[in-house]
Design an enzyme around this catalytic site. Sequence first.
Site, PDB file in Angstrom:
ATOM      1  CE  LYS A  79      74.919  28.723  20.446  1.00 14.76           C
ATOM      2  NZ  LYS A  79      75.398  30.116  20.299  1.00 14.76           N
ATOM      3  CB  SER A 154      79.329  29.832  19.941  1.00 13.12           C
ATOM      4  OG  SER A 154      78.170  30.616  20.159  1.00 13.12           O
ATOM      5  CB  SER A 178      77.642  33.184  18.301  1.00 15.31           C
ATOM      6  OG  SER A 178      78.919  32.988  18.835  1.00 15.31           O
TER       7      SER A 178
END
Length: 487
Positions: A79, A154, A178
């Site tokens: 990420k 997210s 997330s």
Amino acid sequence: MSDYHEKTLAELSTLLQTGEVSSSALTEYFLSRIKQQDAELNSFITIAEDQAMAEAAEADERLKSGNTSALTGIPIAHKDIFCTRGIKTSCGSRMLDNFISPYDATVVNNFKQAGVITLGKTNMDEFAMGSSNETSFYGAVKNPWDTKRVPGGSSGGSAAAVAARLAPAATGTDTGGSIRQPAALCGITGLKPTYGRVSRYGMIAFASSLDQGGPMAQTAEDCALMLNAMAGFDEKDSTSIEKEVPDYTADLNHSVNGLRIGLPSQYFDEGLDDNVKAVIQTAIDQYRDMGAEIVDIELPNTSLSVPVYYVVAPAECSANLSRFDGVRYGYRCEDPKDLYDLYTRSRGEGFGAEVKRRIMVGTYALSAGYYDAYYLKAQQLRHLISDDFKKAFESVDVIMGPASPSTAFNIGEKAEDPISMYLSDIYTIAVNLAGVPGMSVPVGFVDGNPVGLQIIGNYFEESRLLNVAHQYQQQTDWHRQIPDSFK
Ligand code: GLN
């Protein structure tokens, strides 16, 4: 044609260790999948081709020498919230579009030590604020099961990349859901560890008392392999916990016979989509058939979790994001007139709307005169939410429910309505406020869109969660499903 993308980390590990495939070949294979197929998804912000091939060559040397870990030679994606030396780390924001970190996050470093290759950096909501991956400066990510829909957020880029098998696994972070919510919406397996289990050093801070990194993969077994590398005390993170790291693969095969599963009535209320509820119920029935005991429980303060979170998280983010001022690093506006103009325009132009909304809410909640009414009150309620879990775990071993009240919604559907977006985390946020671990496991589909079962455990019970998920995955193949256009 090779079918490496159909393989789990555990299977790829065997192929690498027996020499049936080299890390270079595997890395090249996934890089070419990303290059050919990510245009449809937008799940990557940066593809790190050159570094990845160099790391793969090193891993191949290691594999020959025998100095390996189970993950040596495996390529994964990170990420874009994890700092990676020499590769852009944007956090999904214009503010950091030009930022190349001079150091690696501990999580990234741990994977490097294990011989894992970084394929690239995945797209995400700006500064991890969002549940749909629509707030990224780099554009929305599409759900590989239906590209008109969101992947969740997210960590939506990581979830979409793994679901489409552009990467065999990826890292994510979870402040209010997330990892679990996008894992659920994309039909993959994700784990948010206990707060403090995984170092936050080099993981760009959103809300420091809630943020936690974790694995996103196809299976629970793969999450266990990744957590083995990720977890552990880090002297560079004062909130990381000095507690021995077990071998998370060691307990996967325990029977769930006699396991006490708590079902909180608050997780099955009127907010839950009926079709999602039916799929979750079927998964729970399967656990019952496997010998588990189902117990009705209460988490009475669940409805407070979203309001409490939207005081605590913005308050912490308003402090954390004050470092982005156009002076030291990151975005700087053109031709500032004076220092004040430099600050205001750099921040005004560098941050997107959702980030600004959070900073304003947080600054307000922390300001003199309002602190007691909002922040202090929220902290007090946070205790009540934690106590709900402590009490529940006196009578059950794990808690189960949905990870998300619905399947993936359409892109644009909630973008203009922050409150309805915030409510999509109603079943995940309390877990972060309490700091306990939680997982999402794929358990079926509604009209072709994946559904995730959430499994919540007591502090440091990651092994139990992984065991409970693995047992289910031994009997089902939801985790093996790949969207048609990515087969
Ligand atoms: N969706 C929540 C938010 O917008 C949680 C995000 C997260 O876990 N990073 O804050």
